[in-house]
Design a protein around this motif. Structure first.
Motif, PDB file in Angstrom:
ATOM      1  N   ILE A 134       0.838  -1.202   0.000  1.00 52.53           N
ATOM      2  CA  ILE A 134       0.000   0.000   0.000  1.00 52.53           C
ATOM      3  C   ILE A 134       0.873   1.252   0.000  1.00 52.53           C
ATOM      4  N   GLY A 135       0.511   2.238  -0.825  1.00 49.44           N
ATOM      5  CA  GLY A 135       1.202   3.512  -0.785  1.00 49.44           C
ATOM      6  C   GLY A 135       1.716   3.993  -2.129  1.00 49.44           C
ATOM      7  N   ASP A 136       1.843   3.119  -3.103  1.00 50.48           N
ATOM      8  CA  ASP A 136       2.260   3.589  -4.440  1.00 50.48           C
ATOM      9  C   ASP A 136       1.096   3.388  -5.408  1.00 50.48           C
ATOM     10  N   ASP A 137       1.334   3.672  -6.685  1.00 45.98           N
ATOM     11  CA  ASP A 137       0.239   3.583  -7.655  1.00 45.98           C
ATOM     12  C   ASP A 137      -0.177   2.152  -7.938  1.00 45.98           C
ATOM     13  N   ALA A 138       0.757   1.239  -7.791  1.00 49.36           N
ATOM     14  CA  ALA A 138       0.437  -0.190  -7.933  1.00 49.36           C
ATOM     15  C   ALA A 138       1.352  -0.966  -6.995  1.00 49.36           C
TER      16      ALA A 138
ATOM     17  N   LEU B 100     -14.639  -3.051   9.638  1.00 51.02           N
ATOM     18  CA  LEU B 100     -14.548  -3.915   8.455  1.00 51.02           C
ATOM     19  C   LEU B 100     -13.105  -4.384   8.282  1.00 51.02           C
ATOM     20  N   TYR B 101     -12.180  -3.445   8.422  1.00 50.18           N
ATOM     21  CA  TYR B 101     -10.761  -3.769   8.249  1.00 50.18           C
ATOM     22  C   TYR B 101     -10.199  -4.603   9.375  1.00 50.18           C
ATOM     23  N   VAL B 102     -10.772  -4.480  10.573  1.00 50.14           N
ATOM     24  CA  VAL B 102     -10.338  -5.358  11.668  1.00 50.14           C
ATOM     25  C   VAL B 102     -10.616  -6.801  11.253  1.00 50.14           C
TER      26      VAL B 102
ATOM     27  N   ALA C 196      -2.246  -5.872   0.145  1.00 45.13           N
ATOM     28  CA  ALA C 196      -1.239  -5.197  -0.674  1.00 45.13           C
ATOM     29  C   ALA C 196      -1.774  -3.996  -1.450  1.00 45.13           C
ATOM     30  N   GLY C 197      -3.063  -3.703  -1.329  1.00 46.46           N
ATOM     31  CA  GLY C 197      -3.579  -2.541  -2.036  1.00 46.46           C
ATOM     32  C   GLY C 197      -5.091  -2.551  -2.090  1.00 46.46           C
ATOM     33  N   GLY C 198      -5.638  -1.539  -2.757  1.00 43.47           N
ATOM     34  CA  GLY C 198      -7.091  -1.483  -2.861  1.00 43.47           C
ATOM     35  C   GLY C 198      -7.542  -0.141  -3.381  1.00 43.47           C
ATOM     36  N   ASP C 199      -8.813   0.152  -3.180  1.00 41.16           N
ATOM     37  CA  ASP C 199      -9.368   1.430  -3.589  1.00 41.16           C
ATOM     38  C   ASP C 199     -10.493   1.784  -2.629  1.00 41.16           C
ATOM     39  N   THR C 200     -10.560   3.057  -2.244  1.00 37.88           N
ATOM     40  CA  THR C 200     -11.532   3.478  -1.240  1.00 37.88           C
ATOM     41  C   THR C 200     -12.394   4.605  -1.775  1.00 37.88           C
ATOM     42  N   ASN C 201     -13.695   4.389  -1.748  1.00 42.21           N
ATOM     43  CA  ASN C 201     -14.634   5.439  -2.161  1.00 42.21           C
ATOM     44  C   ASN C 201     -15.737   5.572  -1.129  1.00 42.21           C
TER      45      ASN C 201
HETATM   46  P1  ADP Z   1      -4.465   6.141  -6.834  1.00 39.92           P
HETATM   47  O1  ADP Z   1      -5.328   7.358  -6.886  1.00 39.92           O
HETATM   48  O2  ADP Z   1      -3.105   6.282  -7.446  1.00 39.92           O
HETATM   49  O3  ADP Z   1      -5.182   4.900  -7.277  1.00 39.92           O
HETATM   50  P2  ADP Z   1      -5.210   5.755  -4.102  1.00 39.92           P
HETATM   51  O4  ADP Z   1      -5.230   7.012  -3.304  1.00 39.92           O
HETATM   52  O5  ADP Z   1      -6.482   5.174  -4.582  1.00 39.92           O
HETATM   53  O6  ADP Z   1      -4.140   5.939  -5.269  1.00 39.92           O
HETATM   54  O7  ADP Z   1      -4.489   4.642  -3.240  1.00 39.92           O
HETATM   55  C1  ADP Z   1      -3.240   4.886  -2.618  1.00 39.92           C
HETATM   56  C2  ADP Z   1      -2.664   3.584  -2.135  1.00 39.92           C
HETATM   57  O8  ADP Z   1      -3.506   3.028  -1.121  1.00 39.92           O
HETATM   58  C3  ADP Z   1      -2.556   2.506  -3.205  1.00 39.92           C
HETATM   59  O9  ADP Z   1      -1.367   1.775  -2.961  1.00 39.92           O
HETATM   60  C4  ADP Z   1      -3.773   1.643  -2.978  1.00 39.92           C
HETATM   61  O10 ADP Z   1      -3.530   0.314  -3.403  1.00 39.92           O
HETATM   62  C5  ADP Z   1      -3.941   1.745  -1.473  1.00 39.92           C
HETATM   63  N1  ADP Z   1      -5.349   1.622  -1.046  1.00 39.92           N
HETATM   64  C6  ADP Z   1      -6.370   2.461  -1.322  1.00 39.92           C
HETATM   65  N2  ADP Z   1      -7.518   2.059  -0.758  1.00 39.92           N
HETATM   66  C7  ADP Z   1      -7.218   0.907  -0.102  1.00 39.92           C
HETATM   67  C8  ADP Z   1      -7.976  -0.015   0.647  1.00 39.92           C
HETATM   68  N3  ADP Z   1      -9.284   0.146   0.855  1.00 39.92           N
HETATM   69  N4  ADP Z   1      -7.335  -1.099   1.161  1.00 39.92           N
HETATM   70  C9  ADP Z   1      -6.030  -1.291   0.944  1.00 39.92           C
HETATM   71  N5  ADP Z   1      -5.250  -0.450   0.259  1.00 39.92           N
HETATM   72  C10 ADP Z   1      -5.834   0.631  -0.271  1.00 39.92           C
END
Ligand code: ADP
Ligand code: MG
Length: 315
Positions: free
Chosen positions: A31-35, A109-111, A125-130
């Motif tokens: 988590i933290g970079d673009d991919a 939810l994350y717990v 390792a990553g995701g997207d949050t809306n």
């Molecule tokens: P971008 O706009 O480049 O897609 P984001 O702000 O959406 O970047 O996400 C920043 C980082 O956080 C990415 O590495 C992404 O995989 C991670 N991330 C975002 N939302 C979640 C989530 N719900 N759970 C885990 N990792 C997340």
């Protein structure tokens, strides 16, 4: 552990998740970079699966806690990796959070997700949050690694194979559907013990999911009524359907159904490599469809769908 105060907006939530996520040797960048950057062993087959859970369709927030929903959303994906006899490695979590619920929902939810991830050594390792004005939607993608012999498919069952399942079946509505343990460890122990010909996890019910194996493998099956491992939960349900009907028809057990040659089946019966029970349910035969062999040896067709109805009428 729940934080005293949950994250207050999306970036804070991501930061908070990032702080919680465990390090994993396969995840060079999480988590933290673009991919994310994952390091897979050379020549291993990468397994990828995704499942989406929607409030109102797959769960209700007044009958399941956000922690349970988190566990389940990851658990259903781990169960799919188990069904291929693979090892799950990394999870990617996409959530649409309802604005009305505020921050506690997301952190709880994350717990649940984090608990399940740690239990199976899976990297978040990553995701997207809306955030939106709609209901909670959570979609998790899991990457895994197939075993040395490749992934175990639905299509490999052969005439003469013995059909097995893990655990006991039916009545998951009483609680197991939210608190099941995906059979990842069992699938790996099985695949390391004997060659598995075909496998699937039970999400729709024994009859329905076995039918997928039969269709993909172009074979038929006979199940022994007396052998079906009916769970205590199925026996306790008082809804007019028999315990056997529950065991054959209920979904969300997340146990495994698999087939092996008779010699390997005998090996499993002699020495079960799993920490849960294994039951021989019947055999793969030529032809199509499934039949249930009653205690009187009579064969009755066991359709994958509409079965409950027919079964009721025949009693
Ligand atoms: P971008 O706009 O480049 O897609 P984001 O702000 O959406 O970047 O996400 C920043 C980082 O956080 C990415 O590495 C992404 O995989 C991670 N991330 C975002 N939302 C979640 C989530 N719900 N759970 C885990 N990792 C997340
Ligand atoms: Mg993004």
């Amino acid at each position: 552990m729940l934080p005293d105060r949950g994250p207050s907006h999306e970036f804070a939530l991501i930061d908070w998740i990032r702080g919680k996520a465990a390090a994993h040797p396969r995840v060079a960048v999480g988590i933290g970079d673009d991919a994310a950057v994952l390091q897979f062993p050379e020549r291993s087959n990468c397994l990828v699966t995704v499942d989406m859970l929607m409030e109102g369709t797959d769960f209700l927030l007044d009958s399941a806690t956000p922690r349970q929903i988190g566990r389940k959303s990851l658990g259903v994906n781990l169960s799919d990796i188990a069904a291929m006899a693979g090892t799950p490695l990394a999870a990617f979590v996409a959530v649409a959070l309802p604005r009305r619920e505020g921050e506690t929902l997301a952190s709880e939810l994350y717990v649940g997700i984090d608990e399940m991830a740690r239990e199976f050594d899976v990297a978040l390792a990553g995701g997207d949050t809306n955030t939106w004005d709609g209901p909670l939607v959570i979609s998790i993608t899991v990457l895994g690694e197939a075993g040395p012999g490749g992934a175990v498919l639905r299509s490999g069952a052969k005439e003469g194979d013995w059909i097995f399942c893990t655990g006991s079946l039916g009545g998951s509505i009483s609680g197991k559907h939210l608190d099941f343990i995906p059979r990842v460890r069992e699938a790996i122990a099985l695949r390391d013990a004997v060659p598995l010909q075909s496998m699937i996890d039970i999400s729709d019910g024994l009859a329905a999911d076995l039918f997928h194996i039969l269709e993909e493998s172009r074979v038929g099956a006979i199940l022994d009524e007396a052998a079906i491992p009916v769970s205590p939960a199925a026996s306790e349900l008082q809804d007019g359907r028999s315990p056997l009907e529950h065991a054959l028809g209920d979904g969300e057990d997340f146990e495994l159904i698999f087939t092996v040659t008779p010699e390997n089946g005998q090996r499993l019966l002699t020495k079960n490599p799993c920490a849960v029970s294994l039951t021989k349910l019947g055999e793969i035969v030529s032809g199509t469809g499934c039949q249930l062999r009653g205690r009187d040896d009579k064969l009755t067709p066991l359709p994958p769908l509409g079965w409950k109805h027919q079964f009721h009428n025949s009693r």
